[in-house]
Motif scaffolding. Structure first.
Motif, PDB file in Angstrom:
ATOM      1  N   ALA A   1     117.408 -25.732 -36.681  1.00 62.80           N
ATOM      2  CA  ALA A   1     116.844 -25.681 -35.329  1.00 62.80           C
ATOM      3  C   ALA A   1     117.268 -26.912 -34.532  1.00 62.80           C
ATOM      4  O   ALA A   1     117.612 -26.812 -33.343  1.00 62.80           O
ATOM      5  N   ALA A   2     117.259 -28.081 -35.180  1.00 64.05           N
ATOM      6  CA  ALA A   2     117.670 -29.308 -34.501  1.00 64.05           C
ATOM      7  C   ALA A   2     119.148 -29.249 -34.115  1.00 64.05           C
ATOM      8  O   ALA A   2     119.546 -29.691 -33.033  1.00 64.05           O
TER       9      ALA A   2
ATOM     10  N   GLU B   1     114.065 -22.448 -46.900  1.00 68.18           N
ATOM     11  CA  GLU B   1     113.023 -22.650 -45.887  1.00 68.18           C
ATOM     12  C   GLU B   1     112.973 -24.100 -45.434  1.00 68.18           C
ATOM     13  O   GLU B   1     112.756 -24.387 -44.258  1.00 68.18           O
ATOM     14  N   SER B   2     113.252 -25.012 -46.345  1.00 68.66           N
ATOM     15  CA  SER B   2     113.209 -26.432 -46.013  1.00 68.66           C
ATOM     16  C   SER B   2     114.319 -26.846 -45.053  1.00 68.66           C
ATOM     17  O   SER B   2     114.259 -27.925 -44.447  1.00 68.66           O
ATOM     18  N   GLU B   3     115.346 -25.999 -44.919  1.00 63.36           N
ATOM     19  CA  GLU B   3     116.481 -26.334 -44.056  1.00 63.36           C
ATOM     20  C   GLU B   3     116.349 -25.770 -42.652  1.00 63.36           C
ATOM     21  O   GLU B   3     117.164 -26.067 -41.782  1.00 63.36           O
TER      22      GLU B   3
ATOM     23  N   GLN C   1     119.473 -27.045 -31.072  1.00 58.64           N
ATOM     24  CA  GLN C   1     119.046 -27.736 -29.862  1.00 58.64           C
ATOM     25  C   GLN C   1     120.092 -28.733 -29.399  1.00 58.64           C
ATOM     26  O   GLN C   1     120.338 -28.888 -28.197  1.00 58.64           O
TER      27      GLN C   1
ATOM     28  N   LEU D   1     114.262 -26.365 -40.191  1.00 58.41           N
ATOM     29  CA  LEU D   1     114.074 -27.380 -39.155  1.00 58.41           C
ATOM     30  C   LEU D   1     115.403 -28.064 -38.819  1.00 58.41           C
ATOM     31  O   LEU D   1     115.677 -28.371 -37.655  1.00 58.41           O
TER      32      LEU D   1
END
Length: 315
Positions: free
Chosen positions: A270-271, A263-265, A274, A267
């Motif tokens: 997602a980056a 779960e910590s990965e 993008q 973000l």
């Protein structure tokens, strides 16, 4: 000592891609070597340990006796047997699939078999390593002179051709692998030869190659998907720890290469997504770019124009 090589009593099934397999059963050994299996260790690796009676206890059939009568000296090996092997290796390393030239595998297998039985395995192994190392150093020099825009294609071609050559070279030296490399060196011939390419070619060019691969991957169709998949999978075969150099690139071509996401990965992923979207947009592949639609894409799926009075309403 006879100058030529005798016909062997076994044959190999071989197609134009060098996909060889033993036609006989019993663990993959051909007819003649199967008959000599019980005496191979006596003939190829028995040491008398100071007791002359040991030799007399080995029961040899007529084929095995022939090897004892025709002792192969080191000079015989260097002048007659290794040149035949070297020529075949040269051909396998340099020929392209289009320019396939048949090789007499029966004679080559027989040649290796005799060298092993006459206690020349170590010499033959060292000659093989030297031969392939010399070839790979030449390949590396050629890649060094390759312009950056051609390096990916040329590296992939060199790696693909080498791996194809190993599909024939490794089976040719099956007896040396079984009775010398595996037994005395505790290694495997294919692993040794892959390590040669890694050390003499890939490690010398990976620092230049990886940025080019990342750039090509972020620019769709700069390199064909098949070439990208081939080279990434090839690099992973050579050294799996190269995944750390470009985790996202490798994960796109090698399934389940990473452990399940934490779960910590999320973000971070997602980056990265993008960032990829921005790079695609900069290269003309913007999301929602309607100018790239094909004619008729604005029509509704049921073909009725009344359900879509204007093209803007369908967007």
């Amino acid at each position: 000592m006879e100058g030529g090589m005798e016909d062997s009593s076994y044959e190999m099934a071989d197609d134009h891609n060098h996909n060889n397999k033993w036609e006989a059963g019993d663990g993959g050994l051909p007819a003649e070597p199967r008959q000599l299996t019980s005496s191979l260790y006596g003939l190829c690796s028995v040491e008398h340990n100071g007791d002359p009676s040991v030799a007399g206890t080995v029961s040899l059939n007529s084929s095995a006796s022939k090897f004892l009568m025709n002792v192969m000296t080191t000079e015989d090996y260097k002048s007659t047997y290794w040149p035949k092997l070297e020529k075949a290796i040269d051909q396998l390393l340099t020929q392209s699939p289009v320019d396939y030239i048949p090789i007499s595998y029966e004679q080559i297998y027989s040649c290796v078999y005799k060298c092993v039985c006459q206690q020349h395995s170590e010499l033959m192994y060292n000659d093989l390593i030297w031969k392939i190392t010399t070839h790979l150093e030449h390949v590396s020099d050629q890649l060094q002179c390759t312009p950056p825009e051609r390096l990916i294609e040329n590296f992939n071609s060199a790696l693909t051709r080498y791996m194809a050559a190993l599909q024939s070279i490794v089976p040719i030296f099956i007896y040396m692998n079984k009775f010398y490399i595996e037994t005395k060196l505790n290694r495997d011939l294919r692993d040794d030869l892959i390590q040669l390419f890694t050390h003499h070619v890939a490690e010398k060019h990976v620092d230049t190659l990886m940025p080019l691969l990342l750039k090509a991957h972020s620019t769709p169709f700069q390199i064909t998907p098949s070439t990208m998949a081939s080279i990434v999978k090839g690099l992973y075969t050579l050294r799996p720890d190269w995944v750390k150099l470009a985790p996202v690139l490798f994960s796109n071509f090698i399934p389940q290469i990473h452990p399940p996401a934490q779960e910590s990965e999320l973000l971070l992923y997602a980056a990265q997504d993008q960032k990829l979207q921005r790079e695609l947009a900069q290269n003309g592949f913007a999301r929602g770019d309607q100018s790239r639609k094909r004619a008729g894409d604005d029509l509704s799926y049921n073909g009725s124009s009344s359900s879509c009075p204007t093209s803007r309403a369908c967007r």
